[in-house]
Design a protein around this motif. Sequence first.
Motif, PDB file in Angstrom:
ATOM      1  N   ILE A 182       0.283  -0.995   0.268  1.00 22.52           N
ATOM      2  CA  ILE A 182       0.485   0.287  -0.003  1.00 22.52           C
ATOM      3  C   ILE A 182       1.396   1.048  -0.022  1.00 22.52           C
ATOM      4  O   ILE A 182       2.044   1.389   0.120  1.00 22.52           O
ATOM      5  CB  ILE A 182      -1.106  -0.079   1.091  1.00 22.52           C
ATOM      6  CG1 ILE A 182      -0.161   0.190   2.379  1.00 22.52           C
ATOM      7  CG2 ILE A 182      -2.121  -0.733   1.062  1.00 22.52           C
ATOM      8  CD1 ILE A 182      -1.427   0.347   3.818  1.00 22.52           C
ATOM      9  N   ALA A 183       0.447   2.847  -0.307  1.00 22.19           N
ATOM     10  CA  ALA A 183       0.935   3.595  -0.294  1.00 22.19           C
ATOM     11  C   ALA A 183       0.282   4.431   1.060  1.00 22.19           C
ATOM     12  O   ALA A 183      -0.559   4.712   1.399  1.00 22.19           O
ATOM     13  CB  ALA A 183       1.033   4.456  -1.677  1.00 22.19           C
ATOM     14  N   TYR A 184       1.112   5.995   1.412  1.00 23.45           N
ATOM     15  CA  TYR A 184       1.048   7.046   1.499  1.00 23.45           C
ATOM     16  C   TYR A 184       1.394   8.061   1.248  1.00 23.45           C
ATOM     17  O   TYR A 184       3.091   7.772   0.914  1.00 23.45           O
ATOM     18  CB  TYR A 184       1.147   6.411   3.931  1.00 23.45           C
ATOM     19  CG  TYR A 184       0.823   7.755   4.041  1.00 23.45           C
ATOM     20  CD1 TYR A 184       0.174   7.821   4.725  1.00 23.45           C
ATOM     21  CD2 TYR A 184       2.140   8.695   4.501  1.00 23.45           C
ATOM     22  CE1 TYR A 184      -0.731   9.409   5.866  1.00 23.45           C
ATOM     23  CE2 TYR A 184       1.924   9.517   5.769  1.00 23.45           C
ATOM     24  CZ  TYR A 184       0.087   9.715   6.006  1.00 23.45           C
ATOM     25  OH  TYR A 184       0.469  10.679   6.983  1.00 23.45           O
ATOM     26  N   THR A 185       1.002   8.944   0.831  1.00 21.84           N
ATOM     27  CA  THR A 185       1.719   9.697   0.558  1.00 21.84           C
ATOM     28  C   THR A 185       1.219  11.662   1.168  1.00 21.84           C
ATOM     29  O   THR A 185       0.308  11.746   1.820  1.00 21.84           O
ATOM     30  CB  THR A 185       1.243  10.115  -1.209  1.00 21.84           C
ATOM     31  OG1 THR A 185       1.323   9.174  -1.752  1.00 21.84           O
ATOM     32  CG2 THR A 185       1.572  11.375  -1.496  1.00 21.84           C
ATOM     33  N   MET A 186       2.948  11.405   1.347  1.00 20.55           N
ATOM     34  CA  MET A 186       2.678  13.027   2.702  1.00 20.55           C
ATOM     35  C   MET A 186       4.008  13.330   2.990  1.00 20.55           C
ATOM     36  O   MET A 186       4.688  12.620   2.698  1.00 20.55           O
ATOM     37  CB  MET A 186       1.682  12.313   3.852  1.00 20.55           C
ATOM     38  CG  MET A 186       1.760  13.291   4.796  1.00 20.55           C
ATOM     39  SD  MET A 186       0.724  15.243   4.572  1.00 20.55           S
ATOM     40  CE  MET A 186      -1.074  14.029   3.797  1.00 20.55           C
ATOM     41  N   THR A 187       4.065  14.304   3.299  1.00 17.15           N
ATOM     42  CA  THR A 187       5.313  15.295   3.122  1.00 17.15           C
ATOM     43  C   THR A 187       5.914  14.057   4.293  1.00 17.15           C
ATOM     44  O   THR A 187       4.828  14.273   5.400  1.00 17.15           O
ATOM     45  CB  THR A 187       5.021  17.067   3.688  1.00 17.15           C
ATOM     46  OG1 THR A 187       4.517  16.876   4.248  1.00 17.15           O
ATOM     47  CG2 THR A 187       4.544  17.279   3.111  1.00 17.15           C
ATOM     48  N   ALA A 188       7.393  14.743   5.039  1.00 17.87           N
ATOM     49  CA  ALA A 188       7.353  13.792   6.308  1.00 17.87           C
ATOM     50  C   ALA A 188       7.268  14.506   7.499  1.00 17.87           C
ATOM     51  O   ALA A 188       6.714  14.024   8.573  1.00 17.87           O
ATOM     52  CB  ALA A 188       9.306  14.019   5.785  1.00 17.87           C
ATOM     53  N   ILE A 189       7.363  15.910   7.368  1.00 16.53           N
ATOM     54  CA  ILE A 189       7.331  16.568   8.471  1.00 16.53           C
ATOM     55  C   ILE A 189       5.413  16.753   9.175  1.00 16.53           C
ATOM     56  O   ILE A 189       5.175  16.527  10.569  1.00 16.53           O
ATOM     57  CB  ILE A 189       7.572  18.105   8.683  1.00 16.53           C
ATOM     58  CG1 ILE A 189       6.651  18.726   7.675  1.00 16.53           C
ATOM     59  CG2 ILE A 189       8.892  18.105   7.745  1.00 16.53           C
ATOM     60  CD1 ILE A 189       7.405  20.304   6.969  1.00 16.53           C
ATOM     61  N   ASP A 190       4.371  16.161   8.223  1.00 17.44           N
ATOM     62  CA  ASP A 190       3.098  16.151   8.663  1.00 17.44           C
ATOM     63  C   ASP A 190       2.563  14.463   7.986  1.00 17.44           C
ATOM     64  O   ASP A 190       1.765  14.278   8.083  1.00 17.44           O
ATOM     65  CB  ASP A 190       2.213  17.130   7.267  1.00 17.44           C
ATOM     66  CG  ASP A 190       2.415  18.376   7.197  1.00 17.44           C
ATOM     67  OD1 ASP A 190       2.932  18.851   8.525  1.00 17.44           O
ATOM     68  OD2 ASP A 190       3.180  18.988   6.056  1.00 17.44           O
ATOM     69  N   THR A 191       3.700  13.826   8.719  1.00 16.54           N
ATOM     70  CA  THR A 191       3.266  12.223   8.309  1.00 16.54           C
ATOM     71  C   THR A 191       2.667  11.945   9.585  1.00 16.54           C
ATOM     72  O   THR A 191       2.497  12.004  11.369  1.00 16.54           O
ATOM     73  CB  THR A 191       4.815  11.206   8.574  1.00 16.54           C
ATOM     74  OG1 THR A 191       5.201  12.100   7.303  1.00 16.54           O
ATOM     75  CG2 THR A 191       3.940  10.194   9.115  1.00 16.54           C
ATOM     76  N   ASP A 192       1.476  11.251   9.315  1.00 11.09           N
ATOM     77  CA  ASP A 192       0.819  10.471  10.424  1.00 11.09           C
ATOM     78  C   ASP A 192       1.066   9.020  10.555  1.00 11.09           C
ATOM     79  O   ASP A 192       1.863   7.916   9.967  1.00 11.09           O
ATOM     80  CB  ASP A 192      -1.146   9.821  10.481  1.00 11.09           C
ATOM     81  CG  ASP A 192      -2.004   9.536  11.138  1.00 11.09           C
ATOM     82  OD1 ASP A 192      -1.439   9.008  12.215  1.00 11.09           O
ATOM     83  OD2 ASP A 192      -2.969   9.011  10.244  1.00 11.09           O
ATOM     84  N   VAL A 193       1.859   9.097  12.403  1.00 10.06           N
ATOM     85  CA  VAL A 193       2.495   7.839  12.587  1.00 10.06           C
ATOM     86  C   VAL A 193       2.037   6.423  12.531  1.00 10.06           C
ATOM     87  O   VAL A 193       2.321   5.499  11.716  1.00 10.06           O
ATOM     88  CB  VAL A 193       3.770   8.023  13.295  1.00 10.06           C
ATOM     89  CG1 VAL A 193       4.166   6.710  14.128  1.00 10.06           C
ATOM     90  CG2 VAL A 193       4.253   9.381  13.122  1.00 10.06           C
TER      91      VAL A 193
END
Length: 291
Positions: free
Chosen positions: A87-98
Motif C-alpha cells: 500500500i502507499a501513503y503520500t505525505m510530507t515527512a513533517i506532516d506524517t501520521d505515524v
Amino acid sequence: MARTRFALVTGCGQGGIGEALVTEYTRRGLHAIATVLPQESSDHLTNAGITVFPLDVTAEKSVEDLKASINKLTGGHLDVLVNCAGIAYTMTAIDTDVAAVKRMFEVNVFGPMRMVHHFHDMLIKSEGCIVNIGSIGGVIPYLYGSSYNATKAALQHWSSTLRVEMAPLNVRVITVISGEVSTNILKNDAHRQLPEGSYYAPLAENFRQHVTRTAVGATDRFQYATNVVAQSLKASTPAWYWYGSHTGMIRFLDTFGWRTIWDSMLWKMFDLAKLKQAHAARTNKDARLTQ
C-alpha cells in the motif's frame, strides 16, 4: 512425469501488478495461486481460472491458514513466492501520521517477513525462488513519499540479506527495483490533502495534482510481469532486477552519482523554489510583527 510447479503471489487485487503476475505465471505453465484481501472481490481471477485464497499479510493467523491450504494443494511444494502486496501513503515527512505509516510497514515490510517465515520450508524443499517487489522509491528521495520510500528501502535491504542467507539452502532471492508501473496503487491516496497550517501549504495545489496524477510514460503492468516472471524462472537470477520507466537513468545515477545528485532534480520537479520564497516571506512578516 514432471511435477507441477506452483507460484504464489500476494496482493492480486484488480488492476494491480499482482494480477498481471499470476496471469503471466499461468501463461508460462505454472499453477499460479493468487491472494486477495478477505473483503476483496476475486471475480477477476476466478473468471480467468486462477486459484485464489483470502489473505491479510498483517495477520499471523491469516498467513498460517493460507499455508495450510497451499500445503494441501501442492503437497508441500512451492516453487515461487512473490511478495507483491503493498500500500502507499503520500505525505510530507513533517506532516506524517505515524499510525498510518505503522499500518503501511505492517503490509509492505512485515508482510513479506511473515510470508517467508511461514513458507520458507516449502521453498527450500522445491529449491525455489523468492521475489520481493521493491521500488525506485527505496533508492531516491522522492518527495511526498518519505514513509513509502522507507518501507521499500527496508524491504530491499532485508531482501538482500535474505538472498545471502538462503543461498546455502538453494533458494534464489530477487529484489525487483520497480520503476513507475501503470497500476491503481494511488487510488486510496487520491483524497489526501496537506493538513491545515502545514509549512508546505504554499504547495497545496501541487500536492493535490501529485496524488491525483495519471502517470505519464509508466510501464504497462503486463509487460512488467512478463519480464519479472522470466527472471524468476531462470536458473541464475540477478540480485537486483531493475525494470520499469526511468530505472535505467536512476540506476546509472545511483551507481555513479554523488549522494545529493537527486536534490537539485527534485527541487525543480516539485517546485521547491516556490516553497522557499513563501517561507522567506512568512519569516520576514513574522519578524516585522515582533518588532
